[in-house]
Enzyme design. Structure first.
Site, PDB file in Angstrom:
ATOM      1  CB  CYS A 413      -0.961  -0.012   1.189  1.00 25.34           C
ATOM      2  SG  CYS A 413      -0.138  -0.069   2.808  1.00 25.34           S
ATOM      3  CG  HIS A 457      -4.782   0.455   3.467  1.00 24.24           C
ATOM      4  ND1 HIS A 457      -3.988  -0.310   2.648  1.00 24.24           N
ATOM      5  CD2 HIS A 457      -5.754   0.974   2.665  1.00 24.24           C
ATOM      6  CE1 HIS A 457      -4.460  -0.268   1.411  1.00 24.24           C
ATOM      7  NE2 HIS A 457      -5.533   0.511   1.391  1.00 24.24           N
ATOM      8  CG  ASP A 473      -7.225   1.433  -1.375  1.00 22.68           C
ATOM      9  OD1 ASP A 473      -6.026   1.439  -1.662  1.00 22.68           O
ATOM     10  OD2 ASP A 473      -7.714   0.733  -0.468  1.00 22.68           O
TER      11      ASP A 473
END
Length: 646
Positions: A413, A457, A473
C-alpha cells in the site's frame, strides 16, 4: 557474647523460595521489554544464581557484572530515558541482586526489591496477565517472608508444608480485601490526573505523521489490536471501513510528512450522505495524540479536535486506554472549494525526481484535456492490468516512484499510494496521501470489531471539481490473481481445522481482554459518578461519593480490627481448641468462668455431669500441662480437644 553469624545464614529451601519469588516478580516486567534484552537479563539471572549459590560473588565481579548489564540495556534501548528504559534497568538490577544473597536479611532485601518489578510493569502494560502475575508474585512474597520468619524464630519444621503458610496469607488478604475494593470503587477519582506519565524511550506501534515507502513492515507484521469498535446499529460493510488517520501533504522525493501547523486549521465543510454510523472506539495506548475515525467523522468528541483535513487528534497524549463515542458518514462532497494555497501544496513535487513519471503524467494530461476524473480512471486501469501486490520489495532508490511504476510494478500500500499521488500531482490533479487502517475482524463473542496494527493502510485522495476530495485506493485495484505475498501468508494464518480453532481462541481471549478493559481500566471518574444508577441514583457528586466511601472504609477498617483482635487473642491453635470446647459446654449452662482454672472447671462440670468426668478431667490436665508447664510430646492433644463433645 558475639552473635553467631551462622544462625542468620539462609538454608537451601528458603533460598529456593526466595529466588522463585524474585523470578515470579520479575516475569511480568520481562514480558514488557524487548525480547532480546529480556532473554539476556533472564540468562544473567540464572548465571548469577549458579555462581553465587555457595557463597556471595566477589565485589569486583559484582561490579563488572553490573557494568555489563548496564551496557546491555543501553545498547538495546539507546541513551534515551523513559519508562521502558527505567523498567529495563530495574529488571537488570534485580537479576544480579542474588549475587549478594547469603543471609536471611539479604533474602528479605531481595524480596522487597523484587516487588518493585510487578508494580513497574503496570507503567508499560495494564492487562489482565500483568495483573495476575503481579498478584501471584505478591502472594508468593508473603508466603516466603512467613517462611523466613519461621526460620529465624526456629519454629520451622523440616516437614513443614507451604499450605498452612498459604492459608495464613489468604486470611490476611481476605481481611484487607473489603478496604481495597472500597478504595477502588468508591474513593473519589479526579477527572484528570495530577501528573503526567513519563514518555517511553521506545515508541509503541502506531500510525505516524510521516511515511517512507518500504518501512511499514514492522507495523504490518504486528497482529496486536490497535482499536476495538462497537457499532450502535448496522455497521458499515468491511470494504467501507477506512479508519482515517494522519493526512500527509509534503513529499521530499522519498518520504511523505504532515505539517504540524495544519492540525490547528479549522475543519473544512463536508456534505454528508444520509447514512450515519454511530459507534464507540476503544483505542489502545500509543503515547501519541493521533486518533482514527471512520471516514468521515461528523464532529470531534469531547477531549479531541478535528484538523483541516479531518484528522482526529486527542488533546492529551494517549498513554492509556481511552474510549471515544463518534458518528461518521460517507461524504457526498468534501471541501468543494480549494483555495490557492491549499492547491499549491496539493500539487507540489520536488524538482529533479522521477522524470519518467512526470513525463507520463504530462502525456496523460495532454490526452485527457481538463478531465481530471479520466486521468484517475486511466491510472487505476493501469494498476489493475499490470501491477501486483507483494511485501517482498527492494528499498527504493533516488527515483523510487519511477522504479515502482516502470520497473518493479509490485509492492504494497505504501508504494501504491505514494506513486499514485505523485503521478496525479505531476498530471495537475491535486492529491494527498491518507494513512490509517482498513477493515477489521468481527469478534462473534462480543459482537464488536477488532482493528489490528497489521491492518495499517495507506490510500490516496484526489480533488475533483464539484465533488472535492475523493478517496481513491490504488492498492484495492490490484487484480486478485496478482496478489503474491500478504501479511496473512507470512503470519501463517490457517483456514479451517487448527487455524479456525486458533482464531476462535484468539477471539475469546480478546473478548476477555475487552471485558477487563471495561471493568477495570475503563472505570474512570465519570463511570464512578454513575455507579449507583441501577439503584435509582443518577449521579454521585463529590460530597456524597466521599461520604459513601467513608462509610464503607470505616466498616472495612472495623472488620479488619475485629478479625485482627480476634486472631491476636487466639493465635495459638491449642488455645482456640480449648475455648471452643468451653463454648460447647456453655450451651449446657456449664461454661468456664474467666477466673476459673482449667482443672477446677473440669471438676465442676464432672459434678454436674458425672458421665463427662472420665474424659474432660484428663483433657483439662493435659491442656494445663501443655499450656502452662511446658510439656511436650502430646501431639494428639489438639485433635482430642477438637473431637470431644459433652
Amino acid at each position: 557474647m558475639a552473635a553467631d553469624p551462622s544462625r542468620d545464614r539462609i538454608d537451601n529451601g528458603s533460598r529456593l523460595w526466595t529466588l522463585a519469588t524474585a523470578a515470579l516478580a520479575l516475569l511480568p516486567l520481562l514480558l514488557q521489554i524487548p525480547a532480546a534484552l529480556a532473554s539476556a537479563i533472564g540468562l544473567a539471572a540464572v548465571l548469577v544464581t549458579a555462581l553465587s549459590w555457595r557463597k556471595p560473588m566477589p565485589a569486583i565481579l559484582r561490579l563488572l557484572l553490573a557494568l555489563l548489564v548496564l551496557a546491555a540495556v543501553f545498547s538495546q534501548m539507546g541513551f534515551r530515558f523513559g519508562r521502558d528504559t527505567g523498567c529495563a534497568l530495574l529488571a537488570a538490577m534485580i537479576a544480579i541482586k542474588p549475587s549478594e544473597t547469603s543471609t536471611l536479611r539479604d533474602a528479605r532485601s531481595l524480596i522487597g526489591f523484587a516487588l518493585f518489578a510487578p508494580f513497574s510493569a503496570f507503567l508499560l502494560d495494564q492487562g489482565p496477565l500483568t495483573m495476575l502475575l503481579g498478584l501471584l508474585s505478591v502472594l508468593c512474597a508473603l508466603v516466603t517472608l512467613q517462611r523466613l520468619a519461621d526460620v529465624e524464630s526456629g519454629s520451622l519444621d523440616s516437614g513443614t508444608k507451604p499450605l498452612p503458610a498459604l492459608a495464613a496469607v489468604g486470611k490476611l488478604v481476605g481481611i484487607g480485601l473489603p478496604l481495597a475494593l472500597s478504595m477502588f470503587w468508591l474513593f473519589p477519582r479526579l477527572g484528570s490526573p495530577l501528573w503526567g506519565v513519563p514518555e517511553r524511550a521506545l515508541g509503541r506501534p502506531g500510525l505516524s505523521d510521516n511515511m517512507t515507502p518500504g518501512e511499514w513492515l514492522d507495523l504490518m507484521a504486528d497482529d496486536t489490536p490497535a482499536l476495538r469498535a462497537e457499532f450502535f446499529g448496522a455497521p458499515p460493510a468491511p470494504q467501507e471501513m477506512y479508519w482515517r488517520g494522519p493526512v500527509l501533504w509534503d513529499f521530499d522525493g522519498r518520504s511523505w510528512s504532515q505539517p504540524r501547523w495544519m492540525r490547528q486549521l479549522p475543519a473544512q465543510p463536508v456534505g454528508s450522505r444520509n447514512s450515519t454510523w454511530d459507534y464507540q472506539i476503544e483505542f489502545e495506548p500509543t503515547d501519541r495524540r493521533q486518533l482514527v475515525a471512520l471516514d468521515l467523522p461528523r464532529a470531534a468528541p469531547s477531549g479531541a479536535f478535528l484538523s483541516q483535513d479531518y484528522g482526529l487528534y486527542s488533546a492529551t497524549p494517549l498513554n492509556a486506554l481511552t474510549r471515544w463515542r463518534l458518528q461518521s458518514s460517507p461524504p457526498a462532497t468534501f471541501q468543494v472549494r480549494l483555495d490557492a494555497a491549499t492547491r499549491r501544496r496539493a500539487l507540489a513535487l520536488p524538482a529533479g525526481y522521477n522524470p519518467r513519471t512526470v513525463a507520463l503524467a504530462q502525456q496523460w494530461r495532454r490526452e485527457a484535456g481538463t478531465n481530471d476524473a479520466a486521468i484517475v480512471r486511466r491510472a487505476l486501469d493501469w494498476v489493475k492490468r499490470e501491477f501486483g501486490y507483494t511485501l517482498d520489495t527492494p528499498l527504493p532508490g533516488r527515483n523510487g516512484v519511477d522504479e515502482f511504476l516502470f520497473d518493479e510494478k509490485k509492492g504494497y500500500c505504501q508504494h501504491f499510494s505514494s506513486s499514485f499521488v505523485v503521478l496525479m500531482r505531476a498530471a495537475g490533479v491535486p492529491a494527498r496521501v491518507v494513512t490509517g487502517f482498513a477493515g477489521g475482524i468481527r469478534n462473534p463473542f462480543g459482537n464488536y470489531w477488532v482493528v489490528r496494527n497489521m491492518d495499517a493502510h495507506a490510500w490516496a485522495e484526489v480533488w475533483l471539481a464539484g465533488r472535492g476530495w475523493v478517496r481513491v485506493d490504488p492498492t484495492a485495484a490490484v487484480a486478485p490473481e496478482r496478489i503474491y505475498d500478504t501479511i496473512e501468508d507470512r503470519l501463517g494464518a490457517g483456514t479451517g481445522g487448527l487455524g479456525s480453532q486458533l482464531a476462535t481462541l484468539d477471539g475469546f481471549s480478546d473478548w476477555m481482554r475487552r471485558g477487563w478493559n471495561d471493568l477495570v481500566l475503563g472505570f474512570n471518574a465519570e463511570r464512578q459518578q454513575r455507579l449507583l444508577q441501577p439503584f435509582g441514583m443518577d449521579r454521585l457528586d463529590g460530597g456524597r461519593l466521599g461520604m459513601l466511601f467513608g462509610v464503607f472504609a470505616l466498616s472495612a477498617l472495623a472488620w479488619m480490627g475485629w478479625l485482627l483482635a480476634r486472631g491476636e487473642r487466639e493465635r495459638d491453635p491449642l488455645l482456640r481448641a480449648w475455648h471452643r470446647l468451653g463454648l460447647r459446654y456453655a450451651r449446657l449452662g456449664l461454661g468456664r468462668q474467666p477466673h476459673e482454672p482449667a482443672l477446677d472447671w473440669a471438676e465442676r462440670v464432672a459434678r454436674a455431669r458425672p458421665q463427662s468426668a472420665d474424659t474432660l478431667i484428663p483433657l483439662s490436665r493435659r491442656f494445663a500441662q501443655a499450656r502452662y508447664a511446658g510439656a511436650v510430646g502430646d501431639a494428639a492433644l489438639l485433635n482430642d480437644l477438637r473431637r470431644h463433645r459433652p
